[in-house]
Design an enzyme around this catalytic site. Sequence first.
Site, short mmCIF file in Angstrom:
data_model
loop_
_atom_site.label_atom_id
_atom_site.label_comp_id
_atom_site.label_asym_id
_atom_site.label_seq_id
_atom_site.Cartn_x
_atom_site.Cartn_y
_atom_site.Cartn_z
N ASN A 1 4.33 100.11 67.96
CA ASN A 1 4.01 101.36 68.65
C ASN A 1 2.53 101.73 68.49
O ASN A 1 2.19 102.82 68.04
CB ASN A 1 4.89 102.49 68.10
CG ASN A 1 5.68 103.18 69.20
OD1 ASN A 1 5.16 103.42 70.29
ND2 ASN A 1 6.92 103.49 68.91
N ASP B 1 11.35 103.38 72.99
CA ASP B 1 12.22 103.99 71.97
C ASP B 1 13.68 103.82 72.37
O ASP B 1 14.54 103.58 71.53
CB ASP B 1 11.89 105.47 71.79
CG ASP B 1 10.40 105.70 71.54
OD1 ASP B 1 9.77 104.85 70.89
OD2 ASP B 1 9.88 106.74 72.00
N TYR C 1 -2.61 114.49 73.05
CA TYR C 1 -1.98 114.92 71.80
C TYR C 1 -2.86 115.92 71.05
O TYR C 1 -4.09 115.81 71.03
CB TYR C 1 -1.74 113.72 70.88
CG TYR C 1 -0.79 112.70 71.45
CD1 TYR C 1 0.58 112.82 71.26
CD2 TYR C 1 -1.26 111.61 72.17
CE1 TYR C 1 1.46 111.88 71.77
CE2 TYR C 1 -0.39 110.66 72.70
CZ TYR C 1 0.98 110.81 72.49
OH TYR C 1 1.84 109.89 73.01
N GLY D 1 9.18 112.30 70.12
CA GLY D 1 8.56 111.54 69.03
C GLY D 1 9.28 110.21 68.94
O GLY D 1 10.50 110.15 69.08
N ARG E 1 -1.08 103.07 68.67
CA ARG E 1 -1.79 104.21 69.22
C ARG E 1 -3.26 104.08 68.81
O ARG E 1 -3.66 104.48 67.74
CB ARG E 1 -1.20 105.53 68.69
CG ARG E 1 0.24 105.80 69.09
CD ARG E 1 0.37 106.08 70.58
NE ARG E 1 1.73 106.49 70.93
CZ ARG E 1 2.71 105.65 71.25
NH1 ARG E 1 2.48 104.34 71.24
NH2 ARG E 1 3.91 106.10 71.56
#
Length: 318
Positions: free
Chosen positions: A165, A257, A103, A33, A167
Amino acid sequence: MDVVTAGETMALFTPDQKGLMRYAHSYSRKFGGAESNMAIGLARLGHQAGWISRVGEDELGKAMLHFIRGEGVNTDRVTLDAEAPTGLYFKEFRKAGDIRVQYYRKGSAASRMSTEDIDENYIKQAKYLHISGITPALSDTCQKMLFEAIKIAKRNGVKVVFDPNLRRSLWSEEEARETLLALAAKADIILPGLAEGAFLFETEDPAELGRLFLQQGAEEVVLKAGDHGTYYFHNEGSKFVPAFSVDTVVDPVGAGDGFAAGYLSGLLDNLSPTEAIRRGNAVGALVTQAEGDVEGLPERADVESLVNENISTEDVQR
């Protein structure tokens, strides 16, 4: 506490063999994550990081909590949710250079995060609050939670670090653009990628993106350009720091990350912006050398070795 972050971590399943996942019969289980990856990266570099989240009160959630806690991350503000499951995702290595991720996170425990999960005393002890653009896309309550966390950070003099980030699959382009720009306007430091900058401002010109992000109100903009390097923008000027060359990329997922962890580590160690970015670039490069989101996150000695080796090479070339 040096850094506090908030977001969803999921159980990651990867086929034990390469190729189409439909032919897979056995899988390896890991965890990943964006926010917890960053927190683990900081812990491996010798810093104190705290993670706010919800996980299912199921075996995967308990295993995840034990794993992240075992990596040295503070999990005092993680809630076990008996009414929702831990999210899952699958990483498919089809062939060299073709890695696909699927996902399964709808209705997950983390999507039920709300302002009730935020503790002002927990946030105000940190130097930085790290947030990503994934969390507000999970649900309305997650979005409200993130803005409340920012409000608390601002009230207590905690710097806000924002990694967009993006998505696209989680929300509409209109909502994503509106929300990410709203978050960028509240951040002290922004860590976008070139593609995210292009999505938000419809330009791929690094200098223009730096100007536009600063115009939103940030003090610093750290614009990631993949294997090319990283641009740094500040009201007093700009810099460019080349990336570290990598012979073979094993798994690029999690490199951003890792960069965030390395860069924040540099700030915590009072390095100059150039040195902090170089550390971030080094961590990002090392992350790509191992399968899994966190398995390649390096310890401080590995990072310093790569940075020093690169500086020595530059001196020889001069």
